[in-house]
Design an enzyme around this catalytic site. Structure first.
Site, PDB file in Angstrom:
ATOM      1  N   GLY A   1     -15.610  -3.348   5.207  1.00 51.38           N
ATOM      2  CA  GLY A   1     -14.633  -3.461   4.118  1.00 51.38           C
ATOM      3  C   GLY A   1     -13.564  -2.401   4.244  1.00 51.38           C
ATOM      4  O   GLY A   1     -13.429  -1.767   5.295  1.00 51.38           O
ATOM      5  N   ASN A   2     -12.799  -2.230   3.192  1.00 43.12           N
ATOM      6  CA  ASN A   2     -11.744  -1.211   3.211  1.00 43.12           C
ATOM      7  C   ASN A   2     -11.543  -0.679   1.799  1.00 43.12           C
ATOM      8  O   ASN A   2     -12.163  -1.162   0.854  1.00 43.12           O
ATOM      9  CB  ASN A   2     -10.452  -1.789   3.801  1.00 43.12           C
ATOM     10  CG  ASN A   2      -9.961  -2.972   3.008  1.00 43.12           C
ATOM     11  OD1 ASN A   2      -9.525  -2.828   1.876  1.00 43.12           O
ATOM     12  ND2 ASN A   2     -10.067  -4.159   3.591  1.00 43.12           N
ATOM     13  N   ARG A   3     -10.657   0.292   1.654  1.00 43.69           N
ATOM     14  CA  ARG A   3     -10.544   1.019   0.391  1.00 43.69           C
ATOM     15  C   ARG A   3      -9.563   0.399  -0.600  1.00 43.69           C
ATOM     16  O   ARG A   3      -9.270   0.995  -1.630  1.00 43.69           O
ATOM     17  CB  ARG A   3     -10.136   2.458   0.673  1.00 43.69           C
ATOM     18  CG  ARG A   3     -11.302   3.300   1.179  1.00 43.69           C
ATOM     19  CD  ARG A   3     -10.847   4.700   1.538  1.00 43.69           C
ATOM     20  NE  ARG A   3     -10.015   5.288   0.521  1.00 43.69           N
ATOM     21  CZ  ARG A   3      -9.069   6.204   0.739  1.00 43.69           C
ATOM     22  NH1 ARG A   3      -8.851   6.619   1.963  1.00 43.69           N
ATOM     23  NH2 ARG A   3      -8.362   6.692  -0.247  1.00 43.69           N
ATOM     24  N   SER A   4      -9.026  -0.769  -0.284  1.00 41.92           N
ATOM     25  CA  SER A   4      -8.051  -1.366  -1.206  1.00 41.92           C
ATOM     26  C   SER A   4      -8.675  -1.583  -2.594  1.00 41.92           C
ATOM     27  O   SER A   4      -9.778  -2.115  -2.710  1.00 41.92           O
ATOM     28  CB  SER A   4      -7.573  -2.709  -0.637  1.00 41.92           C
ATOM     29  OG  SER A   4      -6.750  -3.341  -1.576  1.00 41.92           O
TER      30      SER A   4
END
Ligand code: CTP
Length: 398
Positions: A201-204
């Site tokens: 995933g990512n931090r958005s």
């Protein structure tokens, strides 16, 4: 501007003192109409002192001035904050047993309500039905936020902060310059499964995309929001919009392709994974299956949603992409220009991200590149202010 602030009987009434103060300081003429219950939380002299006008709850005062309809008629904007579950029910039913009730029926001005109550009360079907009725009638429901509530509880139900209520209420008065347009906005970060319990995933947080969707709706557009993973509470700002959930890059491609079929503008604000595991394991990967201290995860590129949307765009459709870059200055712009050309978008919103920058923050700073890689807009401030600047750039591009 002539602003009527209705205050109903909830503990968040104390915060509305600050709300009234902000409006007065901004130069507006503010008239406060508390309910009798509200006065148990904050007394009449406070409202009179802060608003600099006489205050009453009753339809029987100032009868020669027909006060029960006069304030509503004069109002350019009515804000009800906090709006309790009880007051939402009364508004939905059109009850007019006190001055706030008669004013709300007499006004033709935009009405903005900021609900505040415990999570169970907010989620109750009766409250949700009342909110839906009010929304359908054109009332703007802002919040509630997800956060601390009285008595140590936490969850959706907390009144938005006064600054945000003011920003959202004034936004409602904006010209409906996106009326007649259908827009599709993606937001959040995709999650590509590794096994049933892990993902890439990512931090958005999804905040900028939700702000774009909200701004478009406030300016009259018909909005579909395609949401990948977003931080807790971020989607409460999307109340009343059509929200389609998409977990992975592949889901997002399907949902955005569907939404784009009828959209005049598509905006890819989602942070889409560039790679996904070649295959997701059906069972949780055990440590011992790695056979040593290292594990290699085979990845394969995902489809580039933005490039697909740009390639298949309908006649006259505007395609907007985002570029989150860790470079700055001229290099940031150069990378943005190359990305705009590579993806084939009409506009590219470039922002600098990094540790503690851009993603989870409430504020943002962007540059918008248009045809030929020219800078067509630059904006900084709250994600809402940035969203409005991006829609201005979209309108100019059309
Ligand atoms: N994007 C997309 N599909 C992907 C990857 C990105 O639609 N599989 C979109 C994003 O929503 C964004 C734009 O492409 O609007 C740019 O995303 P970004 O991550 O900055 O670019 P990348 O294509 O990942 O390029 P790079 O990692 O090389 O910077």
């Amino acid at each position: 501007m002539f602003v009527v602030v209705g205050v109903t009987g909830g503990i968040a009434a104390y915060k509305s003192v600050h709300l009234v103060r902000l409006l007065v300081k901004a130069g507006h003429e503010v008239h406060v109409i508390p309910t009798d219950d509200a006065l148990r939380f904050v007394g009449l002299p406070t409202w009179e002192a802060i608003s600099r006008h006489p205050v009453t709850t009753s339809v029987h005062d100032d009868v020669p001035q027909v006060r029960h309809v006069a304030l509503g008629r004069q109002a350019d904007l009515v804000i009800v904050a906090p709006a309790t579950a009880d007051s939402l029910a009364k508004m939905a039913a059109g009850l007019a047993g006190d001055l706030l009730g008669t004013t709300l029926l007499a006004t033709t001005a935009p009405v903005v309500v900021a609900p505040a109550m415990h999570t169970e009360m907010w989620r109750h079907p009766a409250t949700q039905a009342n909110v839906a009725t009010l929304s359908a009638r054109g009332v703007h429901v802002v919040g509630p936020a997800d956060g601390e509530l009285t008595g140590g509880d936490s969850g959706p139900g907390r009144m938005l902060e006064p600054e945000e209520i003011v920003e959202r209420a004034l936004a409602v008065l904006r010209p409906q310059d996106l009326a007649g347009l259908t827009v599709a906005v993606s937001t959040g970060g995709t999650r590509e499964p590794i096994d049933p319990v892990r993902f890439i995933g990512n931090r958005s947080s999804g905040r900028q995309g939700v702000a774009l969707a909200r701004a478009a709706a406030d300016r009259g557009a018909h909005v579909t929001l395609v949401a990948a993973h977003t931080d807790d509470g971020v989607l409460t700002d999307a109340a009343g919009l059509t929200v389609v959930h998409a977990g992975t890059a592949a889901d997002l491609l399907t949902a955005m392709t569907d939404a784009a079929a009828t959209a005049d503008v598509v905006v890819m604000a989602a942070a889409v994974a560039d790679y996904r595991p070649v295959s997701a394991s059906d069972t949780k990967l055990a440590k011992e299956s790695a056979g040593g201290p290292e594990r290699t995860l085979a990845l394969v590129e995902t489809e580039d949603v933005l490039s697909n949307l740009a390639r298949d765009r309908r006649n006259g459709q505007i395609v907007v992409g985002f570029a989150a870059e860790t470079s700055h200055g001229e290099e940031l712009l150069e990378r943005g220009r190359r990305k705009l050309a590579r993806k084939g978008a009409d506009l590219l919103v470039v922002n600098e991200v990094g540790w503690g920058r851009g993603f989870e923050a409430g504020e943002n700073e962007v540059i918008v590149l248009g045809a030929g890689g020219h800078v067509v807009a630059a904006a900084s401030g709250t994600k809402r202010a940035v969203a409005d600047a991006i829609w201005d750039a979209v309108l100019a591009a059309r």
